[in-house]
Design a protein around this motif. Structure first.
Motif, PDB file in Angstrom:
ATOM      1  N   LEU A  20      81.785 -19.897   7.592  1.00  9.97           N
ATOM      2  CA  LEU A  20      80.364 -19.944   7.915  1.00  9.97           C
ATOM      3  C   LEU A  20      79.602 -20.882   6.987  1.00  9.97           C
ATOM      4  O   LEU A  20      78.476 -21.254   7.273  1.00  9.97           O
ATOM      5  CB  LEU A  20      79.774 -18.529   7.840  1.00  9.97           C
ATOM      6  CG  LEU A  20      78.408 -18.327   8.437  1.00  9.97           C
ATOM      7  CD1 LEU A  20      78.399 -18.719   9.903  1.00  9.97           C
ATOM      8  CD2 LEU A  20      77.965 -16.889   8.283  1.00  9.97           C
ATOM      9  N   LEU A  25      78.381 -27.107  10.004  1.00 11.84           N
ATOM     10  CA  LEU A  25      77.675 -26.129  10.826  1.00 11.84           C
ATOM     11  C   LEU A  25      76.163 -26.253  10.705  1.00 11.84           C
ATOM     12  O   LEU A  25      75.435 -25.818  11.590  1.00 11.84           O
ATOM     13  CB  LEU A  25      78.084 -24.704  10.441  1.00 11.84           C
ATOM     14  CG  LEU A  25      79.536 -24.323  10.664  1.00 11.84           C
ATOM     15  CD1 LEU A  25      79.771 -22.894  10.196  1.00 11.84           C
ATOM     16  CD2 LEU A  25      79.918 -24.484  12.117  1.00 11.84           C
ATOM     17  N   TRP A  26      75.691 -26.836   9.627  1.00 12.23           N
ATOM     18  CA  TRP A  26      74.254 -26.827   9.362  1.00 12.23           C
ATOM     19  C   TRP A  26      73.650 -28.207   9.222  1.00 12.23           C
ATOM     20  O   TRP A  26      72.435 -28.361   9.345  1.00 12.23           O
ATOM     21  CB  TRP A  26      73.974 -26.012   8.094  1.00 12.23           C
ATOM     22  CG  TRP A  26      74.602 -24.666   8.179  1.00 12.23           C
ATOM     23  CD1 TRP A  26      75.721 -24.226   7.538  1.00 12.23           C
ATOM     24  CD2 TRP A  26      74.187 -23.576   9.010  1.00 12.23           C
ATOM     25  NE1 TRP A  26      76.020 -22.937   7.900  1.00 12.23           N
ATOM     26  CE2 TRP A  26      75.080 -22.512   8.799  1.00 12.23           C
ATOM     27  CE3 TRP A  26      73.129 -23.394   9.902  1.00 12.23           C
ATOM     28  CZ2 TRP A  26      74.957 -21.293   9.446  1.00 12.23           C
ATOM     29  CZ3 TRP A  26      73.009 -22.176  10.541  1.00 12.23           C
ATOM     30  CH2 TRP A  26      73.917 -21.141  10.321  1.00 12.23           C
ATOM     31  N   SER A  32      79.265 -33.766  13.798  1.00 10.55           N
ATOM     32  CA  SER A  32      78.878 -32.371  14.052  1.00 10.55           C
ATOM     33  C   SER A  32      77.933 -32.264  15.246  1.00 10.55           C
ATOM     34  O   SER A  32      78.025 -31.307  16.022  1.00 10.55           O
ATOM     35  CB  SER A  32      78.248 -31.743  12.810  1.00 10.55           C
ATOM     36  OG  SER A  32      76.986 -32.288  12.537  1.00 10.55           O
ATOM     37  N   ALA A  36      78.718 -30.507  18.746  1.00 13.84           N
ATOM     38  CA  ALA A  36      77.789 -29.454  19.162  1.00 13.84           C
ATOM     39  C   ALA A  36      77.386 -29.619  20.625  1.00 13.84           C
ATOM     40  O   ALA A  36      77.284 -28.637  21.361  1.00 13.84           O
ATOM     41  CB  ALA A  36      76.557 -29.459  18.269  1.00 13.84           C
ATOM     42  N   ALA A  56      78.745 -19.833  19.439  1.00 15.58           N
ATOM     43  CA  ALA A  56      78.738 -19.717  17.977  1.00 15.58           C
ATOM     44  C   ALA A  56      80.160 -19.676  17.422  1.00 15.58           C
ATOM     45  O   ALA A  56      80.470 -20.352  16.425  1.00 15.58           O
ATOM     46  CB  ALA A  56      77.971 -18.465  17.555  1.00 15.58           C
ATOM     47  N   ALA A  59      81.613 -23.087  17.774  1.00 18.41           N
ATOM     48  CA  ALA A  59      81.012 -24.003  16.796  1.00 18.41           C
ATOM     49  C   ALA A  59      81.686 -23.857  15.437  1.00 18.41           C
ATOM     50  O   ALA A  59      81.962 -24.856  14.765  1.00 18.41           O
ATOM     51  CB  ALA A  59      79.511 -23.745  16.678  1.00 18.41           C
ATOM     52  N   VAL A  60      81.957 -22.626  15.038  1.00 16.33           N
ATOM     53  CA  VAL A  60      82.649 -22.405  13.769  1.00 16.33           C
ATOM     54  C   VAL A  60      84.068 -22.963  13.850  1.00 16.33           C
ATOM     55  O   VAL A  60      84.531 -23.640  12.930  1.00 16.33           O
ATOM     56  CB  VAL A  60      82.657 -20.901  13.405  1.00 16.33           C
ATOM     57  CG1 VAL A  60      83.569 -20.630  12.223  1.00 16.33           C
ATOM     58  CG2 VAL A  60      81.243 -20.414  13.120  1.00 16.33           C
ATOM     59  N   ASN A  65      77.706 -28.449  14.792  1.00 14.14           N
ATOM     60  CA  ASN A  65      76.417 -27.947  14.348  1.00 14.14           C
ATOM     61  C   ASN A  65      76.109 -26.652  15.103  1.00 14.14           C
ATOM     62  O   ASN A  65      75.990 -26.652  16.326  1.00 14.14           O
ATOM     63  CB  ASN A  65      75.337 -29.002  14.586  1.00 14.14           C
ATOM     64  CG  ASN A  65      74.005 -28.574  14.050  1.00 14.14           C
ATOM     65  OD1 ASN A  65      73.313 -27.793  14.671  1.00 14.14           O
ATOM     66  ND2 ASN A  65      73.663 -29.102  12.885  1.00 14.14           N
ATOM     67  N   LEU A  66      75.974 -25.573  14.364  1.00 17.42           N
ATOM     68  CA  LEU A  66      75.813 -24.253  14.959  1.00 17.42           C
ATOM     69  C   LEU A  66      74.502 -24.094  15.727  1.00 17.42           C
ATOM     70  O   LEU A  66      74.525 -23.640  16.878  1.00 17.42           O
ATOM     71  CB  LEU A  66      75.956 -23.181  13.875  1.00 17.42           C
ATOM     72  CG  LEU A  66      75.922 -21.735  14.319  1.00 17.42           C
ATOM     73  CD1 LEU A  66      77.108 -21.418  15.206  1.00 17.42           C
ATOM     74  CD2 LEU A  66      75.924 -20.819  13.112  1.00 17.42           C
ATOM     75  N   SER A  69      74.709 -26.119  18.998  1.00 17.22           N
ATOM     76  CA  SER A  69      75.700 -25.532  19.917  1.00 17.22           C
ATOM     77  C   SER A  69      75.129 -24.317  20.637  1.00 17.22           C
ATOM     78  O   SER A  69      75.246 -24.184  21.852  1.00 17.22           O
ATOM     79  CB  SER A  69      76.959 -25.112  19.163  1.00 17.22           C
ATOM     80  OG  SER A  69      77.614 -26.215  18.606  1.00 17.22           O
TER      81      SER A  69
END
Length: 167
Positions: A20, A25-26, A32, A36, A56, A59-60, A65-66, A69
């Motif tokens: 996470l 992811l961010w 990313s 996504a 989600a 995405a992980v 990019n969470l 996504s």
């Protein structure tokens, strides 16, 4: 953006561990964001409840990019679901070689419960095909747009720098 420390300590998210906290992811990077769009559009076409949860998790897994996504799943909302899923059903019906038009559609729960056994396979198959196609198109399209935009920005920056030196 959510606080990383709070996410790490959240009791329902602790099972994800270090996954996470992957920067992909961010952060907004070409890879990313492209991933996504692929994940989000693929999941938007899935005719299942909890599309956001699937997006989600994917995405992980794919390190996309969470927020993008999960947000793209909302392309299929109560207003857009009927035409999108009907189109996906037609695609699945066509690819599977079933004669289209032998089922009369009606927007009601009773019709859905009675006809689900007839439409589930073409709907699921067509949804997966549409999700893969639109996800791939979005992945390559966003990737190419990002490269084009960065190259254009660098070109403008060079021109501006050259113009400043000439003055």
């Amino acid at each position: 953006m959510p606080d990383e420390r709070k996410l790490r300590e959240h009791k329902h998210l602790s099972w994800l561990g270090r996954h996470l906290h992957d920067p992909n992811l961010w952060h907004l990077t070409r890879r990313s964001v492209s991933r996504a769009f692929a994940v989000g559009l693929f999941c938007a076409f899935l005719p299942i409840p909890a599309q956001m949860v699937v997006a989600a998790v994917m995405a992980v897994f794919f390190r996309s990019n969470l927020p993008i996504s999960v947000g793209l799943v909302w392309l299929t909302n109560p207003l857009t679901m009927p035409p999108i899923f009907y189109g996906a059903y037609l695609v699945g019906d066509f690819i599977l070689g079933n004669p289209a038009g032998n089922i009369e559609f009606e927007l009601s729960m009773s019709w859905l419960s009675e006809s689900l056994s007839l439409i589930w396979w073409p709907l699921l198959f067509g949804s997966i095909i549409c999700g893969v196609v639109f996800g791939a198109l979005a992945f390559f399209g966003i990737n190419q747009f990002w490269v084009w935009h960065v190259n254009r920005s660098w070109k403008r920056r060079k021109e501006k720098s050259r113009d400043m030196r000439l003055k």
